[in-house]
Structures are given as C-alpha cells and as structure tokens.
Design a protein around this motif. Structure first.
Motif, PDB file in Angstrom:
ATOM      1  N   GLN A  52       0.825  -1.209   0.000  1.00 16.40           N
ATOM      2  CA  GLN A  52       0.000   0.000   0.000  1.00 16.40           C
ATOM      3  C   GLN A  52       0.860   1.260   0.000  1.00 16.40           C
ATOM      4  O   GLN A  52       0.355   2.335  -0.296  1.00 16.40           O
ATOM      5  CB  GLN A  52      -0.914   0.024   1.239  1.00 16.40           C
ATOM      6  N   ALA A 144      -5.936  -0.948  -4.669  1.00 16.48           N
ATOM      7  CA  ALA A 144      -4.967   0.102  -4.965  1.00 16.48           C
ATOM      8  C   ALA A 144      -4.555   0.065  -6.425  1.00 16.48           C
ATOM      9  O   ALA A 144      -4.536   1.083  -7.108  1.00 16.48           O
ATOM     10  CB  ALA A 144      -3.735  -0.046  -4.068  1.00 16.48           C
ATOM     11  N   ALA A 147      -7.471   0.993  -8.704  1.00 14.45           N
ATOM     12  CA  ALA A 147      -7.722   2.436  -8.681  1.00 14.45           C
ATOM     13  C   ALA A 147      -6.731   3.160  -9.572  1.00 14.45           C
ATOM     14  O   ALA A 147      -7.087   4.070 -10.320  1.00 14.45           O
ATOM     15  CB  ALA A 147      -7.637   2.971  -7.253  1.00 14.45           C
ATOM     16  N   GLY A 148      -5.465   2.735  -9.491  1.00 15.74           N
ATOM     17  CA  GLY A 148      -4.452   3.377 -10.312  1.00 15.74           C
ATOM     18  C   GLY A 148      -4.669   3.137 -11.789  1.00 15.74           C
ATOM     19  O   GLY A 148      -4.623   4.058 -12.601  1.00 15.74           O
ATOM     20  N   VAL A 149      -4.920   1.875 -12.134  1.00 11.48           N
ATOM     21  CA  VAL A 149      -5.102   1.530 -13.537  1.00 11.48           C
ATOM     22  C   VAL A 149      -6.354   2.191 -14.093  1.00 11.48           C
ATOM     23  O   VAL A 149      -6.347   2.771 -15.177  1.00 11.48           O
ATOM     24  CB  VAL A 149      -5.178  -0.001 -13.712  1.00 11.48           C
ATOM     25  N   GLY A 151      -7.802   4.856 -13.039  1.00 10.70           N
ATOM     26  CA  GLY A 151      -7.603   6.292 -13.122  1.00 10.70           C
ATOM     27  C   GLY A 151      -6.855   6.695 -14.370  1.00 10.70           C
ATOM     28  O   GLY A 151      -7.149   7.704 -15.003  1.00 10.70           O
ATOM     29  N   LEU A 152      -5.858   5.871 -14.751  1.00 12.11           N
ATOM     30  CA  LEU A 152      -5.084   6.184 -15.945  1.00 12.11           C
ATOM     31  C   LEU A 152      -5.952   6.171 -17.190  1.00 12.11           C
ATOM     32  O   LEU A 152      -5.695   6.893 -18.150  1.00 12.11           O
ATOM     33  CB  LEU A 152      -3.951   5.171 -16.101  1.00 12.11           C
ATOM     34  N   PHE A 153      -6.968   5.335 -17.191  1.00 12.35           N
ATOM     35  CA  PHE A 153      -7.833   5.225 -18.357  1.00 12.35           C
ATOM     36  C   PHE A 153      -9.130   6.008 -18.186  1.00 12.35           C
ATOM     37  O   PHE A 153     -10.084   5.801 -18.925  1.00 12.35           O
ATOM     38  CB  PHE A 153      -8.138   3.749 -18.634  1.00 12.35           C
ATOM     39  N   TRP A 157     -14.434   5.930 -12.168  1.00 16.97           N
ATOM     40  CA  TRP A 157     -15.808   5.823 -11.711  1.00 16.97           C
ATOM     41  C   TRP A 157     -16.189   4.380 -11.444  1.00 16.97           C
ATOM     42  O   TRP A 157     -17.088   4.101 -10.658  1.00 16.97           O
ATOM     43  CB  TRP A 157     -16.769   6.426 -12.744  1.00 16.97           C
ATOM     44  N   LEU A 159     -14.507   2.189  -9.840  1.00 17.23           N
ATOM     45  CA  LEU A 159     -14.231   1.871  -8.446  1.00 17.23           C
ATOM     46  C   LEU A 159     -15.236   2.560  -7.539  1.00 17.23           C
ATOM     47  O   LEU A 159     -15.641   2.026  -6.512  1.00 17.23           O
ATOM     48  CB  LEU A 159     -12.798   2.298  -8.100  1.00 17.23           C
ATOM     49  N   ALA A 160     -15.626   3.774  -7.952  1.00 16.45           N
ATOM     50  CA  ALA A 160     -16.558   4.540  -7.126  1.00 16.45           C
ATOM     51  C   ALA A 160     -17.916   3.864  -7.049  1.00 16.45           C
ATOM     52  O   ALA A 160     -18.615   3.992  -6.054  1.00 16.45           O
ATOM     53  CB  ALA A 160     -16.698   5.955  -7.670  1.00 16.45           C
TER      54      ALA A 160
END
Lengths: 201, 277
Positions: A52, A144, A147-149, A151-153, A157, A159-160
């Motif tokens: 983390q 984690a 969320a990162g992956v 977010g990059l694309f 949303w 995950l949200a």
C-alpha cells in the motif's frame, strides 16, 4: 485417501467446515507448523501493508538515513490496528487474510512433508495455495492497483460505483483462501495428522 | 501500470540528471568562489592569470583540480542563492509545480518541511484523514512552524462530490483562504451525503451561512467550471508525480528536497518520523 467421487469441491455442509477446522487445528497442534503458520502469516500481512506504500517503505524503511527505531516506527504504523491506514472492517479482513495465508502454507507443508506427497501428486493442494496466494495478493493490491489503472484510463468511476469502494477485492481474497484451506483439508482426508486420523467422511 | 510509470519517470529523471552533469562539466572553470554583497559572482581578477604562468607542469594538474573544485563551489553557491530566494519551498518535483497558488497552511519558505496533499473532496479515505490525522498534523507540525501543508484538489475518484466539490473549493480559495478550509472540512464531514443534484446548492448555503464568501457566486462558478485550468494543473502535477487514480497521496519535502510519498490515511507518527521532525 478419499476418492475423487466422494470429494467435495465446495464447503456446502456443516461437516465440511468441521473437517476443515479439525484438519487445520491438528496441523497447528504440531509446534513447528504452528511457527510456520505464524511466520508466514506475518510475512503475508507485512507484504499486504507494504504494497500500500511501496515508495515510503523503499525510501525510508529499507533505504534512507533514518535510524532503526524510526524505520520500525514507520513500518509498524502501516499495520492495521497500530496505525490508522485501515478502518475496522478492513483491518479485521486483513488479519483474517494473514491468518488464513499462514494456515494454508502450514497445511501444505505438512501435507508435502509428513504425507510424502509430491507437488505433482497433490495438485489440488498446491492449486489451493496458489489460488489462496492469488486471493491474498488480490486483497492486498487489488483496490490500490485497480484504482491506479482505472484512473489512468479515466475509468475511476468504476471503483466509485463498487458498493464497498474496492473492499470487494479483500473479500474475494478471503473467500479464495477459505476455499484453498478446504481443498487442502480434502487433499489430506484419509490420512493422519499428528497421529490423529482425518476421516474419510 | 502506475508502478511502471513511476520507474520510467525515475529512469528519465536519472538520465536527465546525468546528462545535466555532463553539460555542466563542459562549462567554464571560474577561479573565484566568493559572491559579492549583491549575490553575484565577481569577475576573476587579471592577476590570477599572471600567477599561474610561473607554475611548473606538475602544478598544472593541481590547477585543473582547483578549477574543478572552484566550479563545484560556484555551483553550490548558485544552489544556495536559489534556495535563499525560495527558502525551503519545494520547487524541483512534479508535485510542487504551481504550489505557490494553492491553499496553504503555514509557510513553505520558512518551515523546514512541506507536505503537498493531493485529495479528492468525494473520497472516503480522504475524509477519514481529515477527521483526525489532519488536525493532529496541523496542531503538532504546522502551528509550531515545523511544517507547511499545501492542499491540491485532485478529482480523480469520480464520486458525486469529486469534480463539483473541487471546482467549488478552487472558486472559494480565489475569494478567501479561510473559507476554503471551512468548505473543505464541510465536504469531508458530510462525506457520502452529496449528490450531483444538491452539492451546488448545499455548497452555496454553507458558504452563505458560515463564511463571508458569496456562496451563490461560488456555486455558479463551480457549475461553469470556471477554474478548470487550476484543476488541470493539479491533475497534471499529480499524474506526473505518480499519484495516479488514488487519493489521498502526500508528497513530503524537507528543506525543499523531496523525501518520499505517503498514501492513505496515515497518522501523525508516520509523517513526523518520515520528515525527521
């Protein structure tokens, strides 16, 4: 040993859970395997929390100029119930995942060493641990990394909209570990653990 | 993917650093090492050249070494000069790009440490951090002058409050910084209760009732996304720094130098120990 026909694949009955629990308890009654379970569970939990905060651990716990006590302070405060990085539910999940990881590894080692079963011959058991490790890693890294992956694309949303905001990965990991423990116990059915027979039924 | 990008950024930064070292090695080898009262390096006096004419060949190597030492000293002095202008304000890390215009507690120029926070107003973990740990950092590190905190709205989590809240925070900060911190806490105290339909009205109501800021004007600017450029700057800085799609992410600096990155709802002990405070 139990035949393939009589082997259950899922713990759907109370006797399956009793069998799983008894087998694990018998393995852990042997001190060396209890130590293996404790150490490997702790190692698993450490791996989970480190993933983390990899930069922090790399920069200041492993490397960097801090004295040893400060390094240990940072590392300790990354753990559930010591630091604040995880809420109560997630902390309990991580403890459970770490515990089951240790139990899994102890059971597999016992099965391989004491029952003289080869890795090929105990494919179900090995598969159980691999599956369990995957689940544990998924639990640790899943939310984690996702969320990162995402977010990059531009798909954060996704995950949200998950009802537990990514905790689903930890729950999935826990489920996989339970199944892994069950499959290990099934693989040991018909033999003996610590001198006590593991029932066929 | 996030970790791979981080490795690529570090590799590129290392390559750039090495290339920079190579370029600097080709520069002039000044003989002087002292700056004048204006902070400028005086020209080397002509007498230095006549002194070197009488030296032996063996001393020429010493001259080269002295020249290299003097060059290093002049570079260090240039760095010190730059640091004096900026104080301890971090300025050599993507996370610090544009922080001079961001909401700040404390003074980054004078405080030994700076914490740059990328946070999403709709994020639950951010809300948990701002429900205790943030206040501890404020009282134990910021108020004594040991650290400064820079808050950068970073709407990457796509919750209902993420983008509208970020726009409203920036619009509020443009008017009154104290009101910004009030609004920030309002969002986190009421995490999960906002929808895309009511956040603007509730923001306006809160600002009108609890601060001196015109809440209706803020809500209108938020709806119009009037400060998108500021948020874009934060998003670019966060992505370049490696924050990715996670929040909260903290970048720690000590005397202007990057120390490490912290993720999640970590407590005061982690921050204070990491910063050596």
């Amino acid at each position: 040993m139990a035949t393939r026909e009589s082997r259950s694949w899922l713990p759907t009955q109370r006797k399956d859970w009793r069998h799983m629990g008894r087998t694990a308890r018998l393995v852990l009654s042997v001190p060396i395997y209890a130590a293996v379970a404790l150490l490997s569970g702790l190692a698993g939990l450490t791996l989970f929390v480190v993933t983390q905060n990899i930069p922090l651990v790399r920069d200041l716990v492993i490397f960097g100029p801090l004295p040893i006590e400060d390094r240990l302070t940072i590392l300790a405060n990354l753990f559930p119930f010591i630091g604040t990085g995880f809420d109560l539910v997630t902390s309990l999940l991580l403890i459970a995942i770490g515990t089951l990881t240790g139990v899994n590894i102890a059971m597999l080692l016992y099965h391989l060493r004491e029952h003289r079963v080869s890795l090929g011959g105990s494919s179900g058991s090995v598969g159980g641990v691999i599956f369990g490790t995957l689940g544990a890693g998924c639990a640790a890294c899943g939310s984690a990394v996702v969320a990162g992956v995402l977010g990059l694309f531009g798909a954060g949303w996704l995950l949200a909209v998950l009802p537990l905001e990514g905790l689903e990965f930890a729950l999935f990991g826990l489920l996989v570990l339970v199944l892994s423990t069950f499959w290990l116990a099934e693989g040991m059915r018909g033999g003996e653990v610590a001198g006590c027979p593991i029932d066929l039924n | 993917m996030t970790r791979r990008r981080e490795v690529l950024v570090y590799g590129a930064a290392l390559s750039a650093l090495l290339a920079g070292c190579t370029d600097e090695g080709d520069g002039d080898s000044a003989g002087t090492s002292e700056t004048d009262e204006n902070g400028e390096e005086p020209a080397a006096p002509e007498g230095d050249e006549s002194d070197t004419d009488s030296e032996s060949d063996g001393a020429e190597e010493g001259d080269e070494a002295d020249g290299e030492d003097a060059e290093e000293e002049s570079e260090e002095e240039e760095d010190e000069e730059e640091e004096e202008d900026n104080g301890n304000t971090p300025d050599d890390h993507p996370a610090a790009n544009g922080i001079e215009d961001q909401p700040t507690l404390g003074d980054p120029a004078s405080a030994p440490a700076t914490i740059v926070e990328f946070s999403d107003p709709g994020c639950g973990i951010c809300a948990a951090f701002h429900d205790g740990n943030f206040q501890d950092i404020e009282s134990e590190l910021v108020e004594p002058g040991d650290a400064a905190v820079v808050f950068r709205p970073y709407p990457v989590r796509d919750y209902d409050a993420s983008e509208p809240g970020s726009h409203a925070l920036v619009a509020t900060h443009e008017r009154d910084e104290a009101a910004f911190w009030e609004l920030k806490q309002f969002y986190y105290d009421n995490h999960g209760s906002f929808s895309s339909d009511d956040i603007y009205d509730r923001t306006a109501e809160f600002l009108n009732e609890s601060t001196g800021v015109d809440g209706d004007a803020v809500a209108e600017e938020a709806r119009d996304e009037a400060h998108q450029s500021t948020l874009d700057e934060n998003l670019d800085a966060g992505m370049e720094a490696g924050a990715g799609g996670e929040t909260p992410v903290f970048y720690l600096f000590r005397e202007g130098e990057f120390v490490t990155e912290i993720r999640g709802n970590q407590n005061l002990d982690v921050f204070r120990t990491a910063l050596g405070l």
